[in-house]
Design a protein around this motif. Structure first.
Motif, PDB file in Angstrom:
ATOM      1  N   UNK A  90      33.837-157.470   8.501  1.00  0.00           N
ATOM      2  CA  UNK A  90      32.776-158.455   8.729  1.00  0.00           C
ATOM      3  C   UNK A  90      31.485-158.030   8.043  1.00  0.00           C
ATOM      4  N   UNK A  91      31.170-156.749   8.127  1.00  0.00           N
ATOM      5  CA  UNK A  91      29.961-156.244   7.467  1.00  0.00           C
ATOM      6  C   UNK A  91      30.073-156.374   5.948  1.00  0.00           C
ATOM      7  N   UNK A  92      31.256-156.104   5.417  1.00  0.00           N
ATOM      8  CA  UNK A  92      31.446-156.226   3.972  1.00  0.00           C
ATOM      9  C   UNK A  92      31.374-157.680   3.515  1.00  0.00           C
ATOM     10  N   UNK A  93      31.737-158.609   4.395  1.00  0.00           N
ATOM     11  CA  UNK A  93      31.573-160.031   4.072  1.00  0.00           C
ATOM     12  C   UNK A  93      30.090-160.362   3.922  1.00  0.00           C
ATOM     13  N   UNK A  94      29.271-159.730   4.759  1.00  0.00           N
ATOM     14  CA  UNK A  94      27.832-159.938   4.649  1.00  0.00           C
ATOM     15  C   UNK A  94      27.292-159.322   3.363  1.00  0.00           C
ATOM     16  N   UNK A  95      27.838-158.190   2.965  1.00  0.00           N
ATOM     17  CA  UNK A  95      27.458-157.607   1.677  1.00  0.00           C
ATOM     18  C   UNK A  95      27.792-158.585   0.552  1.00  0.00           C
ATOM     19  N   UNK A  96      29.001-159.157   0.622  1.00  0.00           N
ATOM     20  CA  UNK A  96      29.428-160.126  -0.399  1.00  0.00           C
ATOM     21  C   UNK A  96      28.557-161.376  -0.393  1.00  0.00           C
ATOM     22  N   UNK A  97      27.912-161.655   0.757  1.00  0.00           N
ATOM     23  CA  UNK A  97      27.026-162.816   0.862  1.00  0.00           C
ATOM     24  C   UNK A  97      25.605-162.473   0.420  1.00  0.00           C
ATOM     25  N   UNK A  98      25.463-161.318  -0.244  1.00  0.00           N
ATOM     26  CA  UNK A  98      24.180-160.882  -0.826  1.00  0.00           C
ATOM     27  C   UNK A  98      23.123-160.509   0.211  1.00  0.00           C
ATOM     28  N   UNK A  99      23.573-160.056   1.377  1.00  0.00           N
ATOM     29  CA  UNK A  99      22.613-159.568   2.374  1.00  0.00           C
ATOM     30  C   UNK A  99      22.023-158.245   1.885  1.00  0.00           C
ATOM     31  N   UNK A 100      20.714-158.127   1.957  1.00  0.00           N
ATOM     32  CA  UNK A 100      20.048-156.882   1.576  1.00  0.00           C
ATOM     33  C   UNK A 100      19.887-155.949   2.768  1.00  0.00           C
ATOM     34  N   UNK A 101      19.837-156.536   3.957  1.00  0.00           N
ATOM     35  CA  UNK A 101      19.671-155.787   5.199  1.00  0.00           C
ATOM     36  C   UNK A 101      20.679-156.282   6.222  1.00  0.00           C
ATOM     37  N   UNK A 102      21.501-155.382   6.744  1.00  0.00           N
ATOM     38  CA  UNK A 102      22.555-155.760   7.688  1.00  0.00           C
ATOM     39  C   UNK A 102      22.390-154.963   8.970  1.00  0.00           C
ATOM     40  N   UNK A 103      22.326-155.678  10.082  1.00  0.00           N
ATOM     41  CA  UNK A 103      22.100-155.054  11.387  1.00  0.00           C
ATOM     42  C   UNK A 103      23.322-155.260  12.278  1.00  0.00           C
ATOM     43  N   UNK A 104      23.894-154.186  12.764  1.00  0.00           N
ATOM     44  CA  UNK A 104      24.974-154.250  13.743  1.00  0.00           C
ATOM     45  C   UNK A 104      24.377-154.185  15.132  1.00  0.00           C
ATOM     46  N   UNK A 105      24.619-155.208  15.923  1.00  0.00           N
ATOM     47  CA  UNK A 105      24.019-155.298  17.260  1.00  0.00           C
ATOM     48  C   UNK A 105      24.973-154.673  18.283  1.00  0.00           C
ATOM     49  N   UNK A 106      24.745-153.402  18.579  1.00  0.00           N
ATOM     50  CA  UNK A 106      25.565-152.735  19.581  1.00  0.00           C
ATOM     51  C   UNK A 106      26.325-151.534  19.040  1.00  0.00           C
ATOM     52  N   UNK A 107      26.580-150.581  19.940  1.00  0.00           N
ATOM     53  CA  UNK A 107      27.239-149.336  19.556  1.00  0.00           C
ATOM     54  C   UNK A 107      28.655-149.542  19.052  1.00  0.00           C
ATOM     55  N   UNK A 108      29.260-150.713  19.341  1.00  0.00           N
ATOM     56  CA  UNK A 108      30.630-150.946  18.879  1.00  0.00           C
ATOM     57  C   UNK A 108      30.710-150.958  17.353  1.00  0.00           C
ATOM     58  N   UNK A 109      29.578-151.119  16.680  1.00  0.00           N
ATOM     59  CA  UNK A 109      29.563-151.161  15.215  1.00  0.00           C
ATOM     60  C   UNK A 109      29.376-149.779  14.582  1.00  0.00           C
ATOM     61  N   UNK A 110      29.354-148.710  15.362  1.00  0.00           N
ATOM     62  CA  UNK A 110      29.018-147.390  14.833  1.00  0.00           C
ATOM     63  C   UNK A 110      29.883-146.996  13.631  1.00  0.00           C
ATOM     64  N   UNK A 111      31.184-146.962  13.791  1.00  0.00           N
ATOM     65  CA  UNK A 111      32.066-146.548  12.703  1.00  0.00           C
ATOM     66  C   UNK A 111      32.036-147.547  11.555  1.00  0.00           C
ATOM     67  N   UNK A 112      31.936-148.823  11.882  1.00  0.00           N
ATOM     68  CA  UNK A 112      31.898-149.856  10.843  1.00  0.00           C
ATOM     69  C   UNK A 112      30.643-149.728   9.989  1.00  0.00           C
ATOM     70  N   UNK A 113      29.503-149.476  10.633  1.00  0.00           N
ATOM     71  CA  UNK A 113      28.245-149.290   9.901  1.00  0.00           C
ATOM     72  C   UNK A 113      28.339-148.055   9.008  1.00  0.00           C
ATOM     73  N   UNK A 114      28.874-146.965   9.563  1.00  0.00           N
ATOM     74  CA  UNK A 114      28.998-145.740   8.793  1.00  0.00           C
ATOM     75  C   UNK A 114      29.835-145.935   7.539  1.00  0.00           C
ATOM     76  N   UNK A 115      30.960-146.641   7.689  1.00  0.00           N
ATOM     77  CA  UNK A 115      31.835-146.880   6.545  1.00  0.00           C
ATOM     78  C   UNK A 115      31.230-147.820   5.525  1.00  0.00           C
ATOM     79  N   UNK A 116      30.673-148.938   6.002  1.00  0.00           N
ATOM     80  CA  UNK A 116      30.100-149.934   5.096  1.00  0.00           C
ATOM     81  C   UNK A 116      28.878-149.376   4.365  1.00  0.00           C
ATOM     82  N   UNK A 117      28.072-148.581   5.065  1.00  0.00           N
ATOM     83  CA  UNK A 117      26.878-148.005   4.440  1.00  0.00           C
ATOM     84  C   UNK A 117      27.252-147.030   3.337  1.00  0.00           C
TER      85      UNK A 117
END
Length: 343
Positions: A90-117
């Motif tokens: 989902x985060x990578x879809x936002x990257x593909x949508x040209x998002x410059x800043x992506x915020x994960x709302x909640x600790x459940x995104x910890x590993x996903x944020x780490x990988x996508x970043x």
């Protein structure tokens, strides 16, 4: 780089947040703004926009950034039972949508944020409520709060307003973050009355505990049946069930994250005596604003009681008679005379 947000910055942003009145389209549709090259994108926790609590507080900050900073925005929402891979997709879809800043709302995104970043070093990321190694990165801001400090104050309020000497805490799931709410609440209640009975119930072992009003209602009814007359929740959308139970049993409830005497359904607002307000909107706005100024935030950004990151609400006048005591406790925490436990 790991550092703490300074009070002056937080308070100036908080003042802006109080005047925000913007809105945005939800459901993942992009909304164009003017005057900024930043595209800020929010990946909600389970429950999404409309949960009247945690996610809505984040949405408020996004709406304010759209209106006041002229940024373009986009929103997506987590699904029940999904895994880290799905969240990272989902985060990578936002990257593909040209998002410059992506915020994960909640600790459940910890590993996903780490990988996508790591995979997208030119994109700025932020995560709310996580300071673990999983989400660390040179292009990641970890936005965390002193929930235990705010919870101490509403715990004191619960004890001061209780007539039975019995109060309750309902958590969405039994994890360290929600344990902070419980620990602070108990400490505050016991500061007022060392013998007070604090009942505790966690609703689920996964994220469903934050989006199940029926479970919230059942848990609250059980506590009210056992004599509790004030219950505090840290259970997101499940908290609406608590409010229904309080209404039906003519008892008191305490909200969380947002000032829920304003955001809950109108027919239950009168049972909410206060809320532990976690200014997620301030954190979201501050993070986006820094990028529009060419200085994206990274590292640990802590929002505490001293800086106005957490507070308690007075809407409805239900605790006007005890605000002097609560403000005294607040000052003692700020001055370091009271150290609030987080476990």
């Amino acid at each position: 780089m790991r550092h703490t947000v300074k009070a002056a910055s937080i308070m100036s942003v908080a003042a802006l947040a109080l005047t925000a009145c913007g809105s945005s389209d939800s459901g993942g549709d992009a909304t164009s703004g003017e005057g900024s090259d930043v595209k800020a994108c929010l990946a909600y926790d389970v429950g999404g926009r409309g949960d009247q609590s945690f996610n809505d507080s984040a949405a408020k900050g996004l709406d304010q950034a759209k209106e006041e900073l002229g940024v373009e925005i986009e929103e997506v929402e987590a699904s029940q039972g999904e895994n880290d891979a799905a969240r990272e997709d989902r985060l990578n879809q936002l990257v593909d949508a040209d998002c410059t800043n992506i915020i994960g709302v909640g600790y459940i995104y910890a590993k996903a944020i780490g990988g996508a970043a790591k995979d997208n070093p030119d994109v700025s990321f932020a995560i709310i409520d996580d300071a673990s190694a999983d989400s660390e990165g040179e292009n990641v801001a970890q936005l965390v709060f002193a929930e235990h400090e705010g919870s101490f104050l509403v715990g004191a309020a619960a004890a001061l307003k209780s007539k039975s000497g019995k109060v309750g805490f309902i958590g969405g799931t039994d994890v360290p973050l929600i344990n902070k709410f419980e620990a602070g609440f108990k400490a505050g209640a016991q500061a007022v009355d060392p013998k007070i009975d604090v009942q505790t119930k966690y609703l689920a072992e996964d994220g469903s505990g934050f989006a199940d009003p029926a479970k919230g209602k059942t848990a609250a009814e059980g506590m009210y049946d056992k004599g509790a007359d004030v219950i505090y929740h840290a259970a997101g959308g499940s908290g609406s069930g608590l409010f229904e139970a309080a209404k039906a049993n003519k008892k008191m409830a305490i909200g969380v994250d947002s000032d829920q005497a304003k955001t809950a359904e109108k027919d239950v607002q009168d049972v909410i005596i206060t809320s532990m307000v976690k200014n997620v909107d301030v954190a979201v706005f501050d993070y986006i604003k820094a990028s529009t100024e060419g200085e994206p935030l990274t590292g640990l950004q802590e929002f505490d009681l001293k800086d106005g990151g957490v507070s308690y609400a007075t809407t409805g006048g239900k605790i006007d008679d005890i605000t002097k005591e609560l403000d005294d406790y607040k000052q003692q925490i700020v001055d370091g005379k009271i150290t609030v436990p987080s476990k």
